[in-house]
Motif scaffolding. Structure first.
Motif, PDB file in Angstrom:
ATOM      1  N   GLY A 113      90.872  59.941  -4.055  1.00 49.88           N
ATOM      2  CA  GLY A 113      90.305  61.153  -3.479  1.00 49.88           C
ATOM      3  C   GLY A 113      90.330  61.164  -1.968  1.00 49.88           C
ATOM      4  N   ARG A 114      90.903  60.163  -1.324  1.00 45.89           N
ATOM      5  CA  ARG A 114      91.003  60.083   0.127  1.00 45.89           C
ATOM      6  C   ARG A 114      92.152  59.135   0.470  1.00 45.89           C
ATOM      7  NH1 ARG A 114      86.758  56.824  -1.437  1.00 45.89           N
ATOM      8  NH2 ARG A 114      86.722  54.682  -0.611  1.00 45.89           N
ATOM      9  N   ILE A 115      92.507  59.090   1.747  1.00 46.24           N
ATOM     10  CA  ILE A 115      93.591  58.211   2.145  1.00 46.24           C
ATOM     11  C   ILE A 115      93.054  56.803   2.419  1.00 46.24           C
ATOM     12  CG2 ILE A 115      94.733  60.182   3.212  1.00 46.24           C
ATOM     13  CD1 ILE A 115      94.300  58.746   5.942  1.00 46.24           C
ATOM     14  N   SER A 116      93.949  55.846   2.386  1.00 38.76           N
ATOM     15  CA  SER A 116      93.629  54.473   2.750  1.00 38.76           C
ATOM     16  C   SER A 116      94.458  54.096   3.970  1.00 38.76           C
ATOM     17  CB  SER A 116      93.954  53.514   1.593  1.00 38.76           C
ATOM     18  OG  SER A 116      93.248  53.869   0.428  1.00 38.76           O
ATOM     19  N   VAL A 117      94.077  53.001   4.596  1.00 39.57           N
ATOM     20  CA  VAL A 117      94.874  52.457   5.683  1.00 39.57           C
ATOM     21  C   VAL A 117      95.423  51.120   5.217  1.00 39.57           C
ATOM     22  CG1 VAL A 117      94.808  51.507   8.015  1.00 39.57           C
ATOM     23  CG2 VAL A 117      93.649  53.655   7.519  1.00 39.57           C
ATOM     24  N   ILE A 129     101.401  55.652  23.744  1.00 41.76           N
ATOM     25  CA  ILE A 129     100.239  54.785  23.535  1.00 41.76           C
ATOM     26  C   ILE A 129      99.619  55.130  22.191  1.00 41.76           C
ATOM     27  CG2 ILE A 129      97.986  54.076  24.387  1.00 41.76           C
ATOM     28  CD1 ILE A 129     100.319  55.751  26.800  1.00 41.76           C
ATOM     29  N   ILE A 130      99.448  54.132  21.345  1.00 38.89           N
ATOM     30  CA  ILE A 130      98.898  54.331  20.001  1.00 38.89           C
ATOM     31  C   ILE A 130      97.583  53.570  19.887  1.00 38.89           C
ATOM     32  CG2 ILE A 130      99.340  54.176  17.536  1.00 38.89           C
ATOM     33  CD1 ILE A 130     102.286  53.931  18.120  1.00 38.89           C
ATOM     34  N   GLU A 131      96.564  54.237  19.384  1.00 34.12           N
ATOM     35  CA  GLU A 131      95.245  53.629  19.176  1.00 34.12           C
ATOM     36  C   GLU A 131      94.886  53.731  17.701  1.00 34.12           C
ATOM     37  OE1 GLU A 131      90.709  53.988  20.963  1.00 34.12           O
ATOM     38  OE2 GLU A 131      91.965  55.771  20.874  1.00 34.12           O
ATOM     39  N   SER A 132      94.401  52.639  17.159  1.00 29.71           N
ATOM     40  CA  SER A 132      93.952  52.653  15.762  1.00 29.71           C
ATOM     41  C   SER A 132      92.477  53.017  15.684  1.00 29.71           C
ATOM     42  CB  SER A 132      94.168  51.270  15.131  1.00 29.71           C
ATOM     43  OG  SER A 132      93.543  51.203  13.858  1.00 29.71           O
ATOM     44  N   GLN A 133      92.161  53.979  14.828  1.00 28.62           N
ATOM     45  CA  GLN A 133      90.758  54.357  14.613  1.00 28.62           C
ATOM     46  C   GLN A 133      90.019  53.313  13.790  1.00 28.62           C
ATOM     47  OE1 GLN A 133      90.945  58.208  12.739  1.00 28.62           O
ATOM     48  NE2 GLN A 133      91.181  59.288  14.654  1.00 28.62           N
ATOM     49  N   TYR A 134      90.749  52.479  13.086  1.00 34.39           N
ATOM     50  CA  TYR A 134      90.117  51.588  12.119  1.00 34.39           C
ATOM     51  C   TYR A 134      90.075  50.132  12.551  1.00 34.39           C
ATOM     52  CZ  TYR A 134      90.292  55.568   9.032  1.00 34.39           C
ATOM     53  OH  TYR A 134      90.116  56.820   8.487  1.00 34.39           O
ATOM     54  N   ALA A 176     100.389  60.751  13.084  1.00 31.27           N
ATOM     55  CA  ALA A 176      99.289  59.837  13.417  1.00 31.27           C
ATOM     56  C   ALA A 176      98.009  60.195  12.677  1.00 31.27           C
ATOM     57  CB  ALA A 176      99.049  59.846  14.922  1.00 31.27           C
ATOM     58  N   PHE A 177      97.743  61.493  12.508  1.00 27.78           N
ATOM     59  CA  PHE A 177      96.534  61.932  11.815  1.00 27.78           C
ATOM     60  C   PHE A 177      96.435  61.317  10.431  1.00 27.78           C
ATOM     61  CE2 PHE A 177      94.585  64.811   8.730  1.00 27.78           C
ATOM     62  CZ  PHE A 177      93.338  65.041   9.300  1.00 27.78           C
ATOM     63  N   TRP A 178      97.559  61.236   9.706  1.00 31.56           N
ATOM     64  CA  TRP A 178      97.554  60.743   8.326  1.00 31.56           C
ATOM     65  C   TRP A 178      97.622  59.215   8.251  1.00 31.56           C
ATOM     66  CZ3 TRP A 178      95.837  63.719   4.695  1.00 31.56           C
ATOM     67  CH2 TRP A 178      95.936  65.098   4.841  1.00 31.56           C
ATOM     68  N   GLY A 179      97.512  58.547   9.405  1.00 31.23           N
ATOM     69  CA  GLY A 179      97.465  57.088   9.399  1.00 31.23           C
ATOM     70  C   GLY A 179      96.284  56.533  10.162  1.00 31.23           C
ATOM     71  N   GLY A 208      94.804  46.756  12.744  1.00 31.56           N
ATOM     72  CA  GLY A 208      94.391  47.914  11.957  1.00 31.56           C
ATOM     73  C   GLY A 208      95.357  49.065  11.962  1.00 31.56           C
ATOM     74  N   PHE A 209      96.647  48.824  12.275  1.00 33.35           N
ATOM     75  CA  PHE A 209      97.629  49.899  12.297  1.00 33.35           C
ATOM     76  C   PHE A 209      98.182  50.118  10.892  1.00 33.35           C
ATOM     77  CE2 PHE A 209      97.224  48.928  16.667  1.00 33.35           C
ATOM     78  CZ  PHE A 209      97.601  50.068  17.362  1.00 33.35           C
ATOM     79  N   ASP A 210      98.142  51.362  10.452  1.00 32.12           N
ATOM     80  CA  ASP A 210      98.624  51.693   9.121  1.00 32.12           C
ATOM     81  C   ASP A 210     100.133  51.481   9.018  1.00 32.12           C
ATOM     82  OD1 ASP A 210      98.355  53.067   6.423  1.00 32.12           O
ATOM     83  OD2 ASP A 210      99.778  54.400   7.435  1.00 32.12           O
ATOM     84  N   ARG A 211     100.549  50.820   7.950  1.00 30.10           N
ATOM     85  CA  ARG A 211     101.953  50.480   7.733  1.00 30.10           C
ATOM     86  C   ARG A 211     102.857  51.706   7.755  1.00 30.10           C
ATOM     87  NH1 ARG A 211     102.763  48.098   1.978  1.00 30.10           N
ATOM     88  NH2 ARG A 211     101.342  46.573   2.886  1.00 30.10           N
ATOM     89  N   TYR A 212     102.493  52.719   7.000  1.00 26.68           N
ATOM     90  CA  TYR A 212     103.377  53.858   6.806  1.00 26.68           C
ATOM     91  C   TYR A 212     103.454  54.743   8.053  1.00 26.68           C
ATOM     92  CZ  TYR A 212     102.895  52.353   1.987  1.00 26.68           C
ATOM     93  OH  TYR A 212     102.888  51.603   0.840  1.00 26.68           O
ATOM     94  N   ALA A 213     102.310  55.046   8.633  1.00 30.94           N
ATOM     95  CA  ALA A 213     102.310  55.917   9.811  1.00 30.94           C
ATOM     96  C   ALA A 213     102.946  55.225  11.011  1.00 30.94           C
ATOM     97  CB  ALA A 213     100.888  56.343  10.143  1.00 30.94           C
TER      98      ALA A 213
END
Length: 331
Positions: A230-234, A323-328, A308-311, A257-262
């Motif tokens: 019901g939600r996305i994972s990282v 520049i990429i920042e991980s929210q997680y 980026a939103f989906w990762g 914490g960077f998502d593999r796919y995104a």
């Protein structure tokens, strides 16, 4: 239209056909079910979507929470554009937010030269806090104070299905996911259609194929997660397995914490538009890193931000890097 894009469309249709049965097995969440970090991430996504510019995380406060700072630009009828600095404080509380808590944040926002403090909470302000905030604003003190209670947040989320889906707050996540991923699918379709032109005009075919492949993987992975949870994972990026040959210094991504796919998709898109043979990871910190591959194409940023939103990632740029920042990543 590429086979990869057709495959994604088939998967979307299949999941929509199964949506009514599948949703009954999902655990639908409320704002109270989010972790403090998830609520902070949701708030960041929401304020950016509503127009906050240059939004960045501030240093964690004494309560361990991250605060958001950004800029609002307003144009009057003369054409003059005024800028105000906003400081956003997230409070995932079951109880009401007291006036001392608000006052502490007013002081901190003022010390950081903010013009407006926005308090966002999963509950509401206490009656005393509301009275004091009204007195403060009526006296025209700086910073001005605004607040969103639970109902305010839910009302704004109702206009942004993709954010609800991302955090598992949608009551019809599978159906809403199909609508929410339209922009992501448009990016995929654009690069799928460009492959034919690339062949005809001797373009860099392999790089466009990398973009199509990584976009297809991203969409398929997110749809599968939404169907199941019901939600996305990282899913953490694994340097030894997920890095293409042209991505260099990949060990800098480990444990951030960077998502593999995104992340793979963002790197492929940058590589596709670069004249360089390599994309180099540089200037890595706790939850940020920089991708360098020559001058940045400004027209690329909207697509990068959509991905980026989906990762669970945030994107910024300067003239020569992304520049990429991980929210997680850990606070």
């Amino acid at each position: 239209m590429s086979d990869a894009y057709l495959l994604v469309l088939v998967r979307v249709a299949r999941r929509l056909s199964l949506g009514v049965c599948a949703v009954s097995a999902l655990s639908i969440r409320s704002l109270s079910d989010l972790t403090p970090t998830e609520f902070e991430n949701l708030t960041l996504d929401l304020v950016v979507r509503l127009g906050l510019k240059n939004a960045v995380w501030r240093t964690p406060g004494r309560d361990g929470g991250r605060d958001i700072q950004g800029d609002s630009f307003v144009s009057d009828f003369s054409g003059f554009v005024s800028r105000s600095s906003w400081y956003v404080e997230c409070k995932r509380y079951a109880d009401t937010v007291s006036w001392p808590n608000v006052w502490e944040k007013i002081s901190y926002a003022d010390s950081n030269s903010a013009d407006v403090l926005l308090v966002v909470t999963t509950s509401t302000l206490s009656p005393q806090a509301i009275d004091e905030v009204n007195r403060w604003n009526n006296a025209h003190k700086n910073p001005s104070v605004r607040f969103w209670n639970r109902q305010d947040v839910e009302a704004r989320l109702g206009l942004h299905l993709d954010i609800k889906v991302k955090y598992g707050l949608s009551h019809t996540p599978i159906q809403d996911a199909a609508l929410s991923m339209i922009e992501l699918s448009k990016v995929l379709l654009k690069y799928s259609n460009s492959i034919t032109a690339c062949v005809e005009f001797s373009g860099v075919l392999e790089r466009r194929l990398d973009v199509v492949q990584t976009l297809s993987e991203l969409i398929s992975a997110r749809l599968a997660e939404i169907e199941q949870y019901g939600r996305i994972s990282v899913i953490p990026f694994r340097p030894n397995y997920d890095a293409p040959d042209w991505l260099k210094q990949v060990e800098a991504v480990q444990g951030k914490g960077f998502d593999r796919y995104a992340f793979r998709c963002i790197a492929a898109l940058i590589h596709c538009h670069s004249s360089s043979s390599e994309v180099i990871i540089a200037d890595a910190s706790a939850n940020k890193l920089t991708l360098q591959a020559g001058p940045v194409v400004e027209e690329l940023l909207p697509d990068l931000k959509t991905i980026a939103f989906w990762g669970g990632l945030n994107i910024a740029s300067d003239s020569n890097s992304i520049i990429i920042e991980s929210q997680y990543a850990a606070n």
